[in-house]
Design a protein around this motif. Structure first.
Motif, PDB file in Angstrom:
ATOM      1  N   VAL A 177      -0.283  -5.023   4.424  1.00  0.00           N
ATOM      2  CA  VAL A 177      -0.659  -5.902   3.311  1.00  0.00           C
ATOM      3  C   VAL A 177      -1.464  -5.155   2.255  1.00  0.00           C
ATOM      4  CG1 VAL A 177      -1.876  -8.029   2.670  1.00  0.00           C
ATOM      5  CG2 VAL A 177      -0.558  -7.927   4.786  1.00  0.00           C
ATOM      6  N   CYS A 178      -2.558  -4.484   2.670  1.00  0.00           N
ATOM      7  CA  CYS A 178      -3.420  -3.843   1.676  1.00  0.00           C
ATOM      8  C   CYS A 178      -3.335  -2.318   1.721  1.00  0.00           C
ATOM      9  CB  CYS A 178      -4.870  -4.283   1.860  1.00  0.00           C
ATOM     10  SG  CYS A 178      -5.631  -3.557   3.320  1.00  0.00           S
ATOM     11  N   CYS A 231      -5.755 -10.141   6.078  1.00  0.00           N
ATOM     12  CA  CYS A 231      -4.472  -9.509   5.760  1.00  0.00           C
ATOM     13  C   CYS A 231      -3.376 -10.055   6.664  1.00  0.00           C
ATOM     14  CB  CYS A 231      -4.563  -7.995   5.900  1.00  0.00           C
ATOM     15  SG  CYS A 231      -5.418  -7.239   4.506  1.00  0.00           S
ATOM     16  N   CYS A 280      -2.090  -0.816   7.237  1.00  0.00           N
ATOM     17  CA  CYS A 280      -2.022  -2.271   7.086  1.00  0.00           C
ATOM     18  C   CYS A 280      -0.897  -2.573   6.090  1.00  0.00           C
ATOM     19  CB  CYS A 280      -3.354  -2.815   6.571  1.00  0.00           C
ATOM     20  SG  CYS A 280      -3.269  -4.558   6.121  1.00  0.00           S
ATOM     21  N   ASP A 325      -5.973  -4.360   9.151  1.00  0.00           N
ATOM     22  CA  ASP A 325      -7.399  -4.066   9.153  1.00  0.00           C
ATOM     23  C   ASP A 325      -8.220  -5.343   9.308  1.00  0.00           C
ATOM     24  OD1 ASP A 325      -6.347  -4.774   6.644  1.00  0.00           O
ATOM     25  OD2 ASP A 325      -8.175  -4.095   5.654  1.00  0.00           O
TER      26      ASP A 325
HETATM   27 ZN    ZN Z   1      -5.169  -5.060   5.072  1.00  0.00          ZN
END
Ligand code: ZN
Ligand code: FAD
Lengths: 67, 403
Positions: free
Chosen positions: A6-7, A52, A4, A48
């Motif tokens: 983003v995270c 996100c 992912c 995920d």
């Molecule tokens: Zn994420």
């Protein structure tokens, strides 16, 4: 496995895309708990969660460069 | 100028009411809003049989030409029939069906194939416009369609494709030329949902709550994300000209805004509130006798009449072939906002109990009013949000500058 952007969580691309059944008129259905994806600049990016992806949408440049 | 109904129109209304009383039976009501009922192909078949009877009466596709399975009738007739069926939450209109754009831009073959199917409710479209990054700014959509011989190959994703899990076909907006200015490189395609490469991912929002009781506005149906991967469709799936999709889509959306559907959704809510106030009393307190409540009800009733007159006006403009520009936008702002005010007023009258959703032991009437309150916001968002509609009124109606 994808990551992912983003995270950083790992996302199973195959699970995100796996067909769980069919709609009344024959399109494949999938499991919404396995994450999601985004068609960005002609390529699929995997996440995920919708949260996100929401963050990614507000500034894709930040995350594309980082990943 | 005549604001009344003719004797024929009044007779028609009575006839439709009698039909509904006789044919909209418990088994039909139970199938309402189920995923199959959308196309009239319900498993139990009650809805399908009902639609066949409605069709026999000549009440489906009233304003469409006879050669395409319609009735060649006028919009007022359509309106009356639709208004009556809305009271029992059974859609009989063509609003949002994609049909107006197909009539205007389709090839003869497309009209012959789609219009009769849409009228008989054997075909239905999921509308694939919005993408995660392209909502109000729809023209920046990224879903791509690339010509390959006699086919187009589609790759991309759509967001909030509300009936993708129930529809037989999709009405898709995709980019056919990324090098042209954004409004000019877009095309529209019509193709079946069972084309290989389409995947549907369920999406639940505040407006789409699976626990909402049947009869809730919007409430019980989910929406979706829809993915397209190397989806190959015949070149003949193109609606209108390649790269001409923006005009076709905008015109279709504008026509879809005309007429009964928005107003009719609010009719149900208006009747809800009046009935609720008239029929209930609480330990000797009768809301129908409370001056504050009477004030509110009168105000909402006036709003509803404004809604109705705006609807009539845009129908009459279209009926007479007039130039229809911002009127749909005005209607599309007023009707949803009125719907929100109505559901909010009901919630206020019910106090804290009015907020409880289905399943809560203290929910009022299975939480239908609370679910309607949540659902009411949707119609101000989809098909062009109220903010965007206001902007269109300024630009198209009042000739104000773009920015
Ligand atoms: Zn994420
Ligand atoms: C329940 C539901 C069902 C839907 N069904 C469908 C469907 O079947 N098919 C489909 O294609 N789409 C569907 N939609 C999508 C809908 O059309 C979009 O949500 C809508 O176009 C708004 O886009 P957005 O959500 O991306 O919000 P944004 O575009 O991000 O807008 C957010 C807010 O900013 C405001 N805003 C944006 N730009 C401006 C501006 N220039 N000036 C002033 N205000 C502005 C908007 O009005 C809005 O209030 C559905 C939406 C919902 C909620």
């Amino acid at each position: 496995m994808a990551q992912c952007p983003v995270c950083g969580a790992s996302v199973d691309e195959a699970a995100v895309r796996a067909t769980t059944g069919f709609t009344a008129h024959g399109a494949s259905e999938m499991d919404p708990t396995k994450g999601t994806r985004q068609f960005h600049d002609g390529k699929w990016v995997y996440f995920d969660s919708l949260e996100c992806r929401g963050k990614f949408l507000t500034s894709p440049e930040t995350y594309v460069r980082a990943s | 100028m005549d604001f009344g109904y003719t004797p024929e129109q009044q007779a028609l209304r009575r006839e439709v009411r009698a039909f509904i009383a006789e044919h909209v039976t418990e088994d039909v009501l139970a199938e309402r809003g189920s995923s199959e009922s959308n196309t009239g192909r319900g498993e139990g078949g009650a809805m399908k049989r009902l639609y066949e009877k409605v069709y026999e009466r000549g009440w489906l596709g009233i304003t469409y030409p006879k050669e395409y399975g319609g009735q060649g009738g006028d919009r007022m007739t359509q309106y009356i029939v639709e208004e009556e069926f809305t009271r029992v939450d059974i859609p009989v209109g063509m609003g949002g069906s994609g049909a107006p754009a197909i009539m205007a831009a389709g090839t003869e073959e497309q009209k012959q194939y789609y219009i009769p199917g849409l009228i008989k409710r054997e075909i239905s479209f999921a509308l694939g416009f919005t993408e995660p990054h392209a909502g109000a700014d729809l023209a920046s959509l990224q879903c791509r369609a690339v010509r390959d011989g006699d086919e187009y190959v589609i790759n991309g994703q759509k967001m909030y494709t509300s009936s993708a899990h129930m529809a037989t076909h999709i009405y898709l907006m995709a980019r056919t030329n990324p090098n042209l200015p954004k409004h000019r490189g877009i095309s529209i395609f019509l193709f079946p949902m069972d084309t290989p490469g389409i995947t549907v991912r369920p999406l639940w929002t505040m407006q789409n709550d699976p626990t909402a009781p049947i009869g809730t506005t919007y409430g019980h149906q989910r929406t979706n994300e829809t993915f397209f991967e190397d989806v190959r469709i015949p070149a003949a799936s193109l609606l209108g000209k390649e790269n001409g999709g923006w005009r076709v889509g905008a015109m279709g959306l504008n026509l879809d805004r005309v007429g009964a559907s928005r107003y009719l959704i609010s009719v149900r809510r208006d009747e809800d509130i009046v009935n609720f106030v008239k029929l209930n009393s609480f330990d000797g307190y009768a809301p129908a006798k409370d001056p504050a409540i009477r004030d509110k009800i009168a105000e909402l009733w006036i709003e509803a009449q404004v809604c109705r007159l705006m609807t009539m006006r845009s129908m009459s403009i279209v009926e007479h072939g007039g130039n229809f520009t911002y009127e749909g936008s005005a209607e599309k702002t007023w009707a949803p906002e009125h719907g929100v005010r109505t559901t909010e007023a009901i919630a206020q009258m019910l106090g804290p109990y009015g907020q409880l959703l289905n399943g809560s032991p203290h929910a009022v009437e299975s939480g239908i009013f609370a679910h309607n309150l949540q659902g009411a916001f949707q119609s101000g968002i989809n098909h062009g949000s109220t903010q965007v509609m206001r902007d269109q009124i300024c630009r198209r109606g009042l000739d104000m500058p773009r920015k």
